[in-house]
Write a protein that holds these residues in place. Sequence first.
Motif, mmCIF file in Angstrom:
data_model
loop_
_atom_site.group_PDB
_atom_site.id
_atom_site.type_symbol
_atom_site.label_atom_id
_atom_site.label_comp_id
_atom_site.label_asym_id
_atom_site.label_seq_id
_atom_site.Cartn_x
_atom_site.Cartn_y
_atom_site.Cartn_z
ATOM 1 N N ARG A 170 -24.109 -123.820 -73.065
ATOM 2 C CA ARG A 170 -23.928 -124.972 -72.167
ATOM 3 C C ARG A 170 -22.628 -125.699 -72.474
ATOM 4 N N THR A 171 -22.297 -125.777 -73.750
ATOM 5 C CA THR A 171 -21.028 -126.398 -74.137
ATOM 6 C C THR A 171 -19.852 -125.596 -73.589
ATOM 7 N N GLY A 172 -19.916 -124.278 -73.740
ATOM 8 C CA GLY A 172 -18.848 -123.430 -73.220
ATOM 9 C C GLY A 172 -18.741 -123.494 -71.713
ATOM 10 N N LEU A 173 -19.874 -123.557 -71.020
ATOM 11 C CA LEU A 173 -19.872 -123.643 -69.558
ATOM 12 C C LEU A 173 -19.142 -124.902 -69.104
ATOM 13 N N LYS A 174 -19.416 -126.022 -69.754
ATOM 14 C CA LYS A 174 -18.725 -127.266 -69.392
ATOM 15 C C LYS A 174 -17.223 -127.131 -69.612
ATOM 16 N N GLY A 175 -16.817 -126.499 -70.711
ATOM 17 C CA GLY A 175 -15.391 -126.319 -70.971
ATOM 18 C C GLY A 175 -14.718 -125.464 -69.916
ATOM 19 N N GLU A 176 -15.353 -124.367 -69.512
ATOM 20 C CA GLU A 176 -14.751 -123.494 -68.504
ATOM 21 C C GLU A 176 -14.674 -124.193 -67.151
ATOM 22 N N GLN A 177 -15.638 -125.044 -66.846
ATOM 23 C CA GLN A 177 -15.586 -125.776 -65.587
ATOM 24 C C GLN A 177 -14.437 -126.786 -65.581
ATOM 25 N N VAL A 178 -14.207 -127.443 -66.709
ATOM 26 C CA VAL A 178 -13.095 -128.397 -66.800
ATOM 27 C C VAL A 178 -11.759 -127.673 -66.630
ATOM 28 N N VAL A 179 -11.596 -126.553 -67.343
ATOM 29 C CA VAL A 179 -10.345 -125.802 -67.248
ATOM 30 C C VAL A 179 -10.182 -125.205 -65.846
ATOM 31 N N GLY A 180 -11.270 -124.724 -65.258
ATOM 32 C CA GLY A 180 -11.191 -124.176 -63.911
ATOM 33 C C GLY A 180 -10.706 -125.192 -62.895
ATOM 34 N N ALA A 181 -11.140 -126.440 -63.035
ATOM 35 C CA ALA A 181 -10.680 -127.490 -62.123
ATOM 36 C C ALA A 181 -9.182 -127.730 -62.269
ATOM 37 N N GLU A 182 -8.686 -127.692 -63.512
ATOM 38 C CA GLU A 182 -7.252 -127.881 -63.718
ATOM 39 C C GLU A 182 -6.450 -126.718 -63.141
ATOM 40 N N LEU A 183 -6.951 -125.510 -63.306
ATOM 41 C CA LEU A 183 -6.245 -124.345 -62.764
ATOM 42 C C LEU A 183 -6.239 -124.369 -61.243
ATOM 43 N N GLY A 184 -7.291 -124.913 -60.643
ATOM 44 C CA GLY A 184 -7.333 -125.007 -59.195
ATOM 45 C C GLY A 184 -6.201 -125.851 -58.626
ATOM 46 N N ARG A 185 -5.685 -126.787 -59.410
ATOM 47 C CA ARG A 185 -4.585 -127.634 -58.945
ATOM 48 C C ARG A 185 -3.279 -126.860 -58.808
ATOM 49 N N LEU A 186 -3.199 -125.681 -59.429
ATOM 50 C CA LEU A 186 -1.964 -124.907 -59.382
ATOM 51 C C LEU A 186 -1.833 -124.085 -58.100
ATOM 52 N N ALA A 187 -2.899 -124.028 -57.298
ATOM 53 C CA ALA A 187 -2.880 -123.179 -56.102
ATOM 54 C C ALA A 187 -1.765 -123.593 -55.146
ATOM 55 N N ARG A 188 -1.514 -124.885 -55.016
ATOM 56 C CA ARG A 188 -0.482 -125.325 -54.071
ATOM 57 C C ARG A 188 0.924 -124.953 -54.524
ATOM 58 N N HIS A 189 1.058 -124.501 -55.771
ATOM 59 C CA HIS A 189 2.359 -124.049 -56.280
ATOM 60 C C HIS A 189 2.490 -122.527 -56.233
ATOM 61 N N GLY A 190 1.566 -121.847 -55.566
ATOM 62 C CA GLY A 190 1.654 -120.399 -55.411
ATOM 63 C C GLY A 190 0.911 -119.595 -56.463
ATOM 64 N N TRP A 191 0.058 -120.253 -57.266
ATOM 65 C CA TRP A 191 -0.674 -119.553 -58.311
ATOM 66 C C TRP A 191 -2.061 -119.157 -57.817
ATOM 67 N N ARG A 192 -2.575 -118.047 -58.361
ATOM 68 C CA ARG A 192 -3.925 -117.586 -58.038
ATOM 69 C C ARG A 192 -4.696 -117.385 -59.334
ATOM 70 N N VAL A 193 -5.972 -117.701 -59.293
ATOM 71 C CA VAL A 193 -6.781 -117.639 -60.510
ATOM 72 C C VAL A 193 -8.085 -116.910 -60.214
ATOM 73 N N ILE A 194 -8.529 -116.127 -61.185
ATOM 74 C CA ILE A 194 -9.834 -115.462 -61.131
ATOM 75 C C ILE A 194 -10.601 -115.866 -62.378
ATOM 76 N N HIS A 195 -11.850 -116.271 -62.203
ATOM 77 C CA HIS A 195 -12.667 -116.762 -63.313
ATOM 78 C C HIS A 195 -13.715 -115.716 -63.722
ATOM 79 N N SER A 196 -14.122 -115.783 -64.970
ATOM 80 C CA SER A 196 -15.282 -115.037 -65.487
ATOM 81 C C SER A 196 -15.230 -113.556 -65.115
ATOM 82 N N ILE A 197 -14.207 -112.872 -65.632
ATOM 83 C CA ILE A 197 -14.080 -111.428 -65.421
ATOM 84 C C ILE A 197 -14.868 -110.720 -66.517
ATOM 85 N N GLU A 198 -15.916 -110.025 -66.135
ATOM 86 C CA GLU A 198 -16.765 -109.342 -67.121
ATOM 87 C C GLU A 198 -16.074 -108.083 -67.620
ATOM 88 N N LEU A 199 -15.845 -108.016 -68.926
ATOM 89 C CA LEU A 199 -15.210 -106.868 -69.547
ATOM 90 C C LEU A 199 -16.215 -105.912 -70.179
#
Length: 330
Positions: A170-199
Amino acid sequence: MAGTAHGTAEGGPVAELRVSAWKRFGHDRLYVNLPDGTSVAWLDRRTGSLTVTDPRYHQAALAALRTARAVPRPTAPPPRARPKAPPRRTPTGPGTPSASPPGPLSPAPGRAVPPPPDFAPAPVGVPAPDLADNLPGATLRARLELTGPSRLERLLILLRLRPDRMASWRTGLKGEQVVGAELGRLARHGWRVIHSIELSPHNDMDHLLIGPGGVFTINTKRHPGKTVWVGDDMARINHGPPRPHPRNSRAEAERAHRTLRRHCAFPFEVHPVLVYVDTEPPRVAPTQRTVRVYQPRQLASLAPLTGTLTPAQITHLHTVARHPSTWQPR
């Protein structure tokens, strides 16, 4: 076989598309390139499948391929009795055409980059499931839903009679959600992000960021209210035992590079990033120069990075990365 055609990109100017044949490493393809050598599509002549790397030129590429394929292949002249003439020397120097057409998505005009020996074309079409639809922390959320505690276990945890074995998830989930929100702000600058890629069944990549400034793997760690020190290979939380956060981040970036380069005929690098959420500002050893260490808001410093990948290369990498089959072990 080669040909030219004029096409119009959707919402863009008219461009002259050039079609060139390319045979190497067992492949037989027709590439559709812009005048600067950037590939917008290629046709596999063995399978008939078409890969479009820049959707704006989809219709124009089809028209160019139809024009090129309509040109008959030259036939060899009949043998003659007279002796063969001595072979002519091939001229070299500025302005001399290249012996083979450039590979897809050449990084600069006039530079031909051959694919790596294990090169495979990008998967075609929108995958099912599409990794681009993943929410931040999707892997941890699924684990919590599948193996959540029973009512009795929740009661024992509440009464402090049993440790909460899923608290770290649960602690890790909250951290990934916080970071995911910050990465989402980069979309308007031409960046693309993919989350939780299962290896693997027990390992995933928190975030993969692709944009004008390159490719980044982002490893998220959340330790509320604690101090962090990051060295070359290890990190310490609250002066505790060493944890291999930097080493693991480098290994993750190297694995992403090995995986993606199989489908990309242009050079690129993958950079590791460690993001510590809800901690004191991390202290980083002066010798640590291979892994970027950030807090969530510092991810905004990636937004202005440019000049590493073209829009077509970003689209190509994102298309490859969003297919689950790309990340399956080989």
